[in-house]
Design an enzyme around this catalytic site. Structure first.
Site, PDB file in Angstrom:
ATOM      1  N   ILE A  23    -109.530 -43.667  34.398  1.00 51.41           N
ATOM      2  CA  ILE A  23    -108.858 -43.528  33.099  1.00 51.41           C
ATOM      3  C   ILE A  23    -109.775 -43.959  31.958  1.00 51.41           C
ATOM      4  CG2 ILE A  23    -106.513 -43.747  34.007  1.00 51.41           C
ATOM      5  CD1 ILE A  23    -106.549 -46.683  32.935  1.00 51.41           C
ATOM      6  N   ASP A  43     -93.462 -57.829  33.779  1.00 47.96           N
ATOM      7  CA  ASP A  43     -92.769 -58.970  33.160  1.00 47.96           C
ATOM      8  C   ASP A  43     -93.717 -60.148  32.950  1.00 47.96           C
ATOM      9  OD1 ASP A  43     -93.094 -59.691  35.823  1.00 47.96           O
ATOM     10  OD2 ASP A  43     -91.079 -60.519  36.064  1.00 47.96           O
ATOM     11  N   LYS A  59    -102.628 -56.834  30.444  1.00 50.81           N
ATOM     12  CA  LYS A  59    -101.463 -55.936  30.367  1.00 50.81           C
ATOM     13  C   LYS A  59    -100.776 -56.073  29.009  1.00 50.81           C
ATOM     14  CE  LYS A  59     -99.947 -53.622  33.249  1.00 50.81           C
ATOM     15  NZ  LYS A  59    -100.237 -52.229  33.650  1.00 50.81           N
TER      16      LYS A  59
END
Ligand code: NAD
Ligand code: TYD
Length: 350
Positions: free
Chosen positions: A62, A128, A156
């Protein structure tokens, strides 16, 4: 509406492969999987998907802007579901740089390419862990401030902020999901549940960090896939959805459940030095996903762990290949010179 084509990044990994299988079985979309096949990517996770006429596998990163732009154009991609990542907290403690390269720069590369190509929707699959750690009470919600504690969760959270910025600044249609810990088939045995299954099966000690009382909110991977599909197809543009099964367990409870399922003694448990910066407790309030999109988890922990243990026992060859490193050659065996599958791929390797 014509059948959509979706780019799923990280589709040879744990959640990605379960998602690709789900999309091919339960929807009519065409899927282009882009995966760099790092140590965590395993083509055999997609074995039953590779021959589908609705699926194209491409090995590549990516972070490769040219490759991503080419794929979006060549396959007329309607939407991107970004799961490609370095995903293991312990590895991020040992070597954070690749986490920034893949999780932050890779996401930025995808966002820029998606914007240039006019991709209709971008789903960022986050965690989370961007919220940090909870005390004994309370739960993470969409508005909980970001407070990542590990290099993994920091990378993240950084990616999530870029996704947010692309929505705010350029009006890009983005959705971000933040899920709790997943378990199920095809998870690389460096994460708690498959590692403990693998080691308990071999009668090896089970390394439990610290006092074993850290809490995670476990979700069976297929339930994560249904949540991702709900968020992708019906989520609000710019929204964040937290995803979790309301299934809090201490690590000791999880390890004991595995030992019980395998009929192995608790004496295998070995308390080892704690992980630095170890988050104490995660718990999710998934009411937005429930109320807005009607999502519910279908698999409870007892059924999910039994199914997971059964899967690993029935796929001893998968574990053996992973343990020996043989899985790393699957791509060359399938797609290399003289490989079994004569398939054109979009080029670009890492
Ligand atoms: P995984 O490590 O099993 O799979 C990651 C995949 O990404 C691998 O197939 C790997 O080859 C691929 N990849 C890595 N770098 C790449 C690159 N530069 N270009 C293309 N592909 C690359 O991870 P997972 O557990 O399946 O997690 C998938 C996503 O879900 C991640 O973004 C992770 O942060 C997120 N997530 C995971 C969990 C969990 O419990 N596992 C929970 C919430 C969110
Ligand atoms: P892990 O599967 O690495 O997920 P995450 O850190 O993203 O939550 O770990 C889950 C929990 O299990 C976490 O509290 C750390 C703990 N753990 C151990 O006690 N021993 C181990 O060998 C591993 C890999 C994890």
């Amino acid at each position: 509406m014509a059948t959509q084509t979706l780019l799923v990044t990280g589709g040879a990994g744990f959640i990605g492969s379960n998602l690709v299988r789900f999309l091919l079985a339960e929807t009519d979309v065409r899927v282009v999987t882009l995966d760099a096949l790092t140590y965590a990517g395993n083509l055999s996770n997609l074995a039953d998907c590779l021959d589908s006429p609705r699926h194209t596998f491409v090995r590549g990163s990516i972070t490769s802007a040219d490759l991503v732009a080419h794929l979006l154009q060549a396959h007329r991609v309607d939407g991107i579901l970004n799961l490609a990542a370095e995903s293991h907290v312990d590895r991020s403690i040992l070597g954070p740089r690749v986490f920034v390269e893949t999780n932050v720069e890779g996401t930025l590369t995808l966002l820029c390419a998606a914007r240039a190509a006019g991709v209709r929707r971008f789903l960022q699959v986050s965690t989370d862990e961007v919220y940090g750690s909870l005390g004994p009470t309370g739960a993470f919600r969409e508005g909980t401030p970001l407070a990542p504690n590990s290099p993994y969760s920091a990378s993240k959270a950084s990616a999530d902020l870029l996704v947010r910025a692309f929505h705010q600044t350029y009006g890009m249609d983005t959705v971000t999901t933040r899920c709790s810990n997943n378990y199920g088939p095809c998870q690389f045995p460096e994460k708690l549940i498959p590692l403990m299954i693998l080691r308990a099966r071999q009668g090896q000690s089970l390394p439990v960090y610290g006092d074993g009382l850290n809490v995670r909110d476990w979700l069976y991977v297929r339930d994560h896939c249904t949540a991702l599909w709900a968020a992708y197809t019906r989520g609000q543009a710019g929204a964040v959805y937290t995803i979790g099964g309301g299934c809090e367990k201490t690590n000791l409870e999880v390890v004991r459940a595995i030992l019980q399922a395998l009929d192995r003694p608790e004496s295998l448990i070995e308390f080892v030095a704690d992980r630095p910066g170890h988050d104490r407790r995660y718990a999710i309030d998934a009411s937005r996903l429930r109320d807005e999109l009607g999502w519910r988890p279908a698999v409870d922990f007892d059924a999910g762990i039994a199914e997971t243990v059964r899967w690993y026992l029935e796929h001893a060859d998968w574990l053996t290949q992973v343990a020996s490193g043989d899985y790393l050659h699957a791509y060359e065996q399938l797609y290399g010179p003289g490989g079994k599958a004569a398939r054109t791929v979009g080029g670009g390797t890492r």
